[in-house]
Scaffold this motif. Structure first.
Motif, PDB file in Angstrom:
ATOM      1  N   VAL A  56      -4.557  16.134  -3.763  1.00  0.00           N
ATOM      2  CA  VAL A  56      -5.202  15.677  -5.004  1.00  0.00           C
ATOM      3  C   VAL A  56      -4.220  14.817  -5.810  1.00  0.00           C
ATOM      4  CG1 VAL A  56      -5.985  16.489  -7.278  1.00  0.00           C
ATOM      5  CG2 VAL A  56      -6.908  17.506  -5.185  1.00  0.00           C
ATOM      6  N   ASP A  57      -2.986  15.277  -5.943  1.00  0.00           N
ATOM      7  CA  ASP A  57      -1.980  14.523  -6.701  1.00  0.00           C
ATOM      8  C   ASP A  57      -1.769  13.149  -6.075  1.00  0.00           C
ATOM      9  OD1 ASP A  57      -1.737  16.725  -8.350  1.00  0.00           O
ATOM     10  OD2 ASP A  57       0.125  17.429  -7.444  1.00  0.00           O
ATOM     11  N   GLU A  58      -1.712  13.111  -4.741  1.00  0.00           N
ATOM     12  CA  GLU A  58      -1.530  11.849  -4.024  1.00  0.00           C
ATOM     13  C   GLU A  58      -2.734  10.926  -4.252  1.00  0.00           C
ATOM     14  OE1 GLU A  58      -0.037   8.815  -2.025  1.00  0.00           O
ATOM     15  OE2 GLU A  58       1.091  10.589  -2.614  1.00  0.00           O
ATOM     16  N   ALA A  59      -3.940  11.486  -4.174  1.00  0.00           N
ATOM     17  CA  ALA A  59      -5.156  10.693  -4.391  1.00  0.00           C
ATOM     18  C   ALA A  59      -5.174  10.118  -5.810  1.00  0.00           C
ATOM     19  CB  ALA A  59      -6.401  11.551  -4.148  1.00  0.00           C
ATOM     20  N   ARG A  60      -4.752  10.924  -6.786  1.00  0.00           N
ATOM     21  CA  ARG A  60      -4.701  10.447  -8.178  1.00  0.00           C
ATOM     22  C   ARG A  60      -3.693   9.308  -8.328  1.00  0.00           C
ATOM     23  NH1 ARG A  60      -5.327  16.110 -10.678  1.00  0.00           N
ATOM     24  NH2 ARG A  60      -7.532  16.118 -11.144  1.00  0.00           N
ATOM     25  N   LEU A  83     -11.394  12.895  -4.153  1.00  0.00           N
ATOM     26  CA  LEU A  83     -10.838  14.174  -3.732  1.00  0.00           C
ATOM     27  C   LEU A  83     -10.568  15.113  -4.914  1.00  0.00           C
ATOM     28  CD1 LEU A  83      -9.885  15.719  -1.201  1.00  0.00           C
ATOM     29  CD2 LEU A  83      -7.613  14.823  -1.686  1.00  0.00           C
ATOM     30  N   PRO A  84     -10.026  14.609  -6.049  1.00  0.00           N
ATOM     31  CA  PRO A  84      -9.747  15.558  -7.140  1.00  0.00           C
ATOM     32  C   PRO A  84     -10.968  16.369  -7.567  1.00  0.00           C
ATOM     33  CG  PRO A  84      -8.615  13.499  -7.544  1.00  0.00           C
ATOM     34  CD  PRO A  84      -9.496  13.278  -6.332  1.00  0.00           C
ATOM     35  N   GLN A  85     -12.121  15.697  -7.752  1.00  0.00           N
ATOM     36  CA  GLN A  85     -13.321  16.416  -8.189  1.00  0.00           C
ATOM     37  C   GLN A  85     -13.830  17.354  -7.110  1.00  0.00           C
ATOM     38  OE1 GLN A  85     -12.734  13.144  -8.417  1.00  0.00           O
ATOM     39  NE2 GLN A  85     -13.839  12.203 -10.104  1.00  0.00           N
ATOM     40  N   ARG A  86     -13.697  16.953  -5.851  1.00  0.00           N
ATOM     41  CA  ARG A  86     -14.241  17.769  -4.767  1.00  0.00           C
ATOM     42  C   ARG A  86     -13.353  18.959  -4.430  1.00  0.00           C
ATOM     43  NH1 ARG A  86     -17.311  13.329  -1.047  1.00  0.00           N
ATOM     44  NH2 ARG A  86     -18.534  12.588  -2.799  1.00  0.00           N
TER      45      ARG A  86
END
Length: 114
Positions: A56-60, A83-86
């Motif tokens: 999630v951190d990487e996606a953000r 990804l963060p929301q999912r």
């Protein structure tokens, strides 16, 4: 298979339903097989939650670095659900269940392998 639902059931937090496509992404991040049935044991939960959090951190970070679209129409569109929301409901389930004691477990079930 896109619309197939996977049901995650925690001994602690109840049910979490998600589309197989999303479940597959999350389970692959944590290194789980995406069979029609599976289980997270208590010792697996916090490491799995940590792996999802890192993803999630990487996606953000990637989303923060994405260029602003040139086109006005593109700017009007809502951002894609990423990804963060999912991942957060799964991270929450893993964290809360892991902390509920040694008998804690999460199982999942789907109509077929996904």
């Amino acid at each position: 298979t896109d619309a197939m639902i996977v049901t995650f059931e925690s001994s602690e937090t109840g049910e979490l339903l998600m589309y197989a496509e999303t479940a597959k992404t999350l389970l692959e991040i944590v290194g789980k097989e995406t069979g029609a049935r599976g289980v997270f044991t208590q010792p697996e939960m916090l490491p799995a939650a940590a792996k999802l959090q890192r993803a999630v951190d990487e996606a953000r970070r990637q989303m923060a670095g994405a260029p602003e679209p040139d086109d006005e129409e593109e700017r009007q569109k809502p951002p894609p659900v990423g990804l963060p929301q999912r991942a957060w409901p799964m991270i929450d389930m893993l964290d809360r269940t892991a902390n509920s004691g040694p008998e804690a477990h999460i199982v999942w079930e789907a109509a077929a392998d996904f």
